[in-house]
Each structure stands twice: as structure tokens, then as C-alpha cells.
Design a protein around this motif. Structure first.
Motif, short mmCIF file in Angstrom:
data_model
loop_
_atom_site.label_atom_id
_atom_site.label_comp_id
_atom_site.label_asym_id
_atom_site.label_seq_id
_atom_site.Cartn_x
_atom_site.Cartn_y
_atom_site.Cartn_z
N VAL A 166 0.79 -1.23 0.00
CA VAL A 166 0.00 0.00 0.00
C VAL A 166 0.82 1.27 0.00
O VAL A 166 0.41 2.27 -0.56
CB VAL A 166 -0.97 -0.01 1.21
N LEU A 167 2.02 1.26 0.58
CA LEU A 167 2.77 2.50 0.68
C LEU A 167 4.11 2.50 -0.05
O LEU A 167 5.04 3.14 0.39
CB LEU A 167 3.03 2.81 2.16
N PRO A 168 4.23 1.84 -1.19
CA PRO A 168 5.53 1.85 -1.85
C PRO A 168 5.93 3.23 -2.33
O PRO A 168 7.11 3.56 -2.34
CB PRO A 168 5.35 0.89 -3.03
N SER A 169 4.98 4.07 -2.67
CA SER A 169 5.33 5.40 -3.14
C SER A 169 5.99 6.23 -2.04
O SER A 169 6.92 6.98 -2.30
CB SER A 169 4.10 6.12 -3.68
N LEU A 170 5.53 6.07 -0.81
CA LEU A 170 6.13 6.81 0.30
C LEU A 170 7.55 6.34 0.54
O LEU A 170 8.46 7.14 0.72
CB LEU A 170 5.29 6.64 1.56
N ALA A 171 7.76 5.03 0.48
CA ALA A 171 9.11 4.49 0.69
C ALA A 171 10.05 4.91 -0.42
O ALA A 171 11.23 5.14 -0.18
CB ALA A 171 9.05 2.97 0.78
N TYR A 208 6.11 11.68 7.52
CA TYR A 208 4.80 11.07 7.68
C TYR A 208 3.72 12.12 7.91
O TYR A 208 2.60 11.98 7.42
CB TYR A 208 4.83 10.07 8.84
N SER A 209 4.08 13.18 8.62
CA SER A 209 3.13 14.27 8.83
C SER A 209 2.77 14.93 7.50
O SER A 209 1.59 15.22 7.24
CB SER A 209 3.74 15.30 9.78
#
Length: 181
Positions: free
Chosen positions: A12-17, A57-58
Motif C-alpha cells: 500500500v505504501l511503496p510510493s512513500l518508501a 509522515y506528517s
């Protein structure tokens, strides 16, 4: 539970990583979770980087909130003649924020090396008109199926980032409690 969280993180969060600068520091912040994914070994997490990591993250939560408002506006205007659906790329917005290229990025002046550097990572995402998926007689480009899918996905992403932050803070509290006793 831990394997489920790792799987959820990968899916779900590969773009953030992918946009976080410095894979090694990200691996350290994630407590060694799935270090094969980031191709780095877990390392000691310096407390000086705490604010930097939590700000990522914020900022992700802020952009998710902005995107939710944009998508909700699209849904609210589904019957408005000539309304053009708007959206923005979360990935691009995060990349710009992390590079200090926010649309209203103003660097704050510091008078001492001990001051926290401000500005550069906040701001609004660049809104764009969504590509029309169906033609409407009244010129409205809102596709309710697309909007519902996008707002559901965005809400899920927000919840996951929120849960991730909560788990990190809980882990830090636990670490602090074990060292103080």
C-alpha cells in the motif's frame, strides 16, 4: 501480525518508501522492518533525526487530507454543469515537498545553528484537471465510479500512514520506558 504489517506496507505504501531520501536512514527508522526491501542493514537510530522522519509522515498525512478535500469537492459537484474534476499526484507532491519545492515554500531565517530549519516542506499540492473518462452533455467531467474508488483508496492510505506513525511512537515510548527503568 508483524508479517501482515510488512505485507501491507509493501503493497500500500511503496510510493512513500520510494521518495524518502536516504534508504539507510529510512531502514533505521522502520526498526529494521523489511530491510531487504530497502536493501540496507538496520542501524542505530539517532534521536536527532526523529523530527525529520516524523515530518515525512506528517507531510504525507497533510497531502492525504488535501487530496480527500479535493475528491470530496469533485463528488459534491458531480451534478454541477461544466464542473471539471480536479486531482493531484500524491507522489509528485511528496517528492516536491521532500525536495523543498512546495508551491509556497519559503525558507525561514535562522540566527543560530541550533534552530530548527523551517519551510520548504509544506504547502499545497499542484491541482490539475482530471482526464475525462466519460463525456457528459452538460460538460461535467466527474466520474462517480472513479471518484469513489479514489476517495476510498486515499482514506485507506491515510489510515495506514496514521497507524504507521502510531506504531512508531508506541515503539519509541516502549524503548524509552525500558531504558529509564
Amino acid at each position: 501480525m508483524e508479517n501482515k504489517n510488512r505485507r501491507m506496507w509493501r503493497q500500500v505504501l511503496p510510493s512513500l518508501a520510494n521518495i524518502v531520501a536516504g534508504w539507510a536512514s529510512f531502514a533505521a527508522f522502520s526498526d529494521g522492518m523489511d530491510c531487504a526491501f530497502v536493501k540496507a542493514k538496520p542501524m542505530e537510530f539517532p534521536m536527532s533525526n526523529l523530527e525529520q522522519h516524523l515530518s515525512v509522515y506528517s507531510q504525507a498525512m497533510n497531502f492525504r487530507t488535501q487530496r480527500h478535500q479535493v475528491l470530496a469537492s469533485n463528488i459534491a459537484n458531480a451534478d454541477t454543469p461544466h464542473y471539471k474534476a480536479r486531482d493531484f499526484s500524491f507522489e509528485s507532491a511528496m517528492q516536491n515537498a521532500m525536495a523543498g519545492r512546495g508551491s509556497d515554500s519559503i525558507a525561514m531565517a535562522t540566527t543560530s545553528g541550533g534552530h530548527i530549519r523551517g519551510g520548504g516542506s509544506g504547502g499545497q499540492a499542484a491541482l490539475q484537471y482530471r482526464t475525462e473518462t466519460q463525456s457528459a452533455v452538460d460538460g461535467n467531467t466527474v466520474d462517480m465510479d472513479v471518484e469513489r474508488a479514489q476517495i476510498t483508496d486515499n482514506a485507506l492510505q491515510y489510515q495506514i500512514v496514521s497507524q504507521f506513525i502510531s506504531e512508531k511512537i508506541k515503539g519509541m515510548r516502549s524503548a524509552l520506558a525500558s531504558t529509564s527503568g
